[in-house]
Write a protein that holds these residues in place. Sequence first.
Motif, short mmCIF file in Angstrom:
data_model
loop_
_atom_site.label_atom_id
_atom_site.label_comp_id
_atom_site.label_asym_id
_atom_site.label_seq_id
_atom_site.Cartn_x
_atom_site.Cartn_y
_atom_site.Cartn_z
N ALA A 139 0.99 -1.56 0.19
CA ALA A 139 0.29 -0.13 -0.01
C ALA A 139 0.45 1.32 -0.30
O ALA A 139 0.12 2.76 -0.23
N THR A 140 1.54 1.60 0.74
CA THR A 140 3.07 2.34 0.88
C THR A 140 4.07 2.41 0.29
O THR A 140 4.84 1.44 0.11
N GLN A 141 4.91 3.41 0.15
CA GLN A 141 6.42 3.89 -0.19
C GLN A 141 7.18 2.85 0.58
O GLN A 141 7.99 1.84 1.05
N GLY A 142 6.65 3.05 2.18
CA GLY A 142 7.26 2.84 3.79
C GLY A 142 7.60 1.13 3.36
O GLY A 142 8.39 1.57 4.16
N ASP A 285 3.31 7.67 5.69
CA ASP A 285 2.73 7.34 3.83
C ASP A 285 1.80 8.45 3.76
O ASP A 285 1.34 9.01 2.82
N VAL A 286 0.55 7.97 4.84
CA VAL A 286 -0.73 8.52 4.67
C VAL A 286 -0.37 10.17 4.75
O VAL A 286 -1.13 11.23 4.35
N ILE A 287 0.16 10.58 6.27
CA ILE A 287 0.03 12.05 6.88
C ILE A 287 1.14 13.00 6.17
O ILE A 287 1.22 13.85 5.82
N GLY A 288 2.97 11.93 6.42
CA GLY A 288 4.05 13.07 6.44
C GLY A 288 3.81 13.90 6.96
O GLY A 288 3.22 14.08 8.25
N SER A 289 4.54 14.90 6.43
CA SER A 289 4.64 16.62 6.69
C SER A 289 3.68 17.06 6.65
O SER A 289 2.88 18.37 6.36
N HIS A 290 1.84 16.80 6.07
CA HIS A 290 0.85 16.78 6.00
C HIS A 290 0.54 17.79 7.39
O HIS A 290 0.10 17.43 7.90
N PRO A 291 0.03 18.81 6.81
CA PRO A 291 -1.14 19.57 7.84
C PRO A 291 -2.05 19.11 8.94
O PRO A 291 -2.99 19.68 9.96
N ALA A 292 -2.48 18.14 8.02
CA ALA A 292 -3.82 16.65 8.58
C ALA A 292 -3.49 16.79 9.94
O ALA A 292 -4.31 15.84 10.39
N GLY A 293 -2.20 16.06 10.23
CA GLY A 293 -1.76 15.11 11.33
C GLY A 293 -0.85 15.69 11.80
O GLY A 293 0.29 16.51 11.18
N VAL A 294 -0.73 14.79 13.39
CA VAL A 294 0.86 15.59 13.94
C VAL A 294 1.96 14.02 14.25
O VAL A 294 0.81 12.85 14.41
#
Length: 353
Positions: A139-142, A285-294
């Motif tokens: 599912a993810t690059q990780g 992979d889902v959040i990363g650096s996106h501001p939708a999460g910490v």
Amino acid sequence: MRILVVSDAWRPQVNGVVRTLDTLKTELERTGHDVVMVTPDRFRSIPCPTYPEIRLALRPGPKVARMIEEAQPCAIHIATEGPLGWAARRYCIRRGIPFTTAYHTRFPEYIQARFRLPLRLSYAVMRRFHGASSSVMVATQGIETELARRGFARISRWSRGVDTELFRPRPEAKGETGPFAGLPGPIFLYVGRVAVEKNIKAFLAIDLPGTKVVVGDGPQLDEMKRKHPEVHFTGAKFGEELAVHYAAGDVFVFPSRTDTFGLVLLEALASGLPVAAYPVPGPNDVIGSHPAGVLDEDLGKAARAALVIDPALCRAHALEFSWGAAARQFVDNLAPFETFPAPGRPARRLSAA
């Protein structure tokens, strides 16, 4: 195209693998494919030790062979590494039929958490299982990077999607008629199995204001209820009721370190909940650096920081994930053959052209 999918995980189990395959089946059929499922409910089975909700098929080889031959599929996908998966793998190898597999679950880490079996032994078994596959879907690059480092080959991407009509912000869910009415806020929510491999104890141990809520069932539920009477446990929820519970929360806390993706992350984001999680594969992979999460190794710090995130950011991020796109990826990764082979003859793969 007729696609046969073999999975040891299926209804009435409630987990990410089942929900992924169920949604995939619906999406593939919507676009004109014929999907045949080979699942434990069609076999004599026994409960899995320490995980009785999972049923293990008994001596499935002959019946799996009959089911494959009756289906006459154009492509075979083996979704899990359980008794059905191994039986289908043996059949395909003996008949020279190409097949694909998926790495849904980090079984070596799960087994280590439950039985203390060394990771190197479990990963050796996983490499053998997936080694004959035409494509190992992740599912993810990780997870792809991790498996490549451990010697897996022919890895391809198969992402996930979310039903953004079902999982959506619902302001009324936070009101006096909502599921958490009367509980002190903010609501820190966990949705998933209450099991050791989900690391739920890390969530329940941190000091947070308001109320912690656990939505789900599992082998540790009774134990966690005894240890944490301050936590609100709802049991498992489904469909519309589950979606309302998501929307009634304030922060979604994801303590797992072993999930390959975390479908619940997308469901929470689509419902307008910011995510707090560890910086590990899945959340990275889902959040990363996106501001939708910490993401932080201090889960409590991450959860408190996530309180100030704008729910609109979370919803917008979830809208980027489509089940239609995920289904197209899946089909592109398959290894179809021209016709189902007659006994004694190997299958002929379709050419790339």
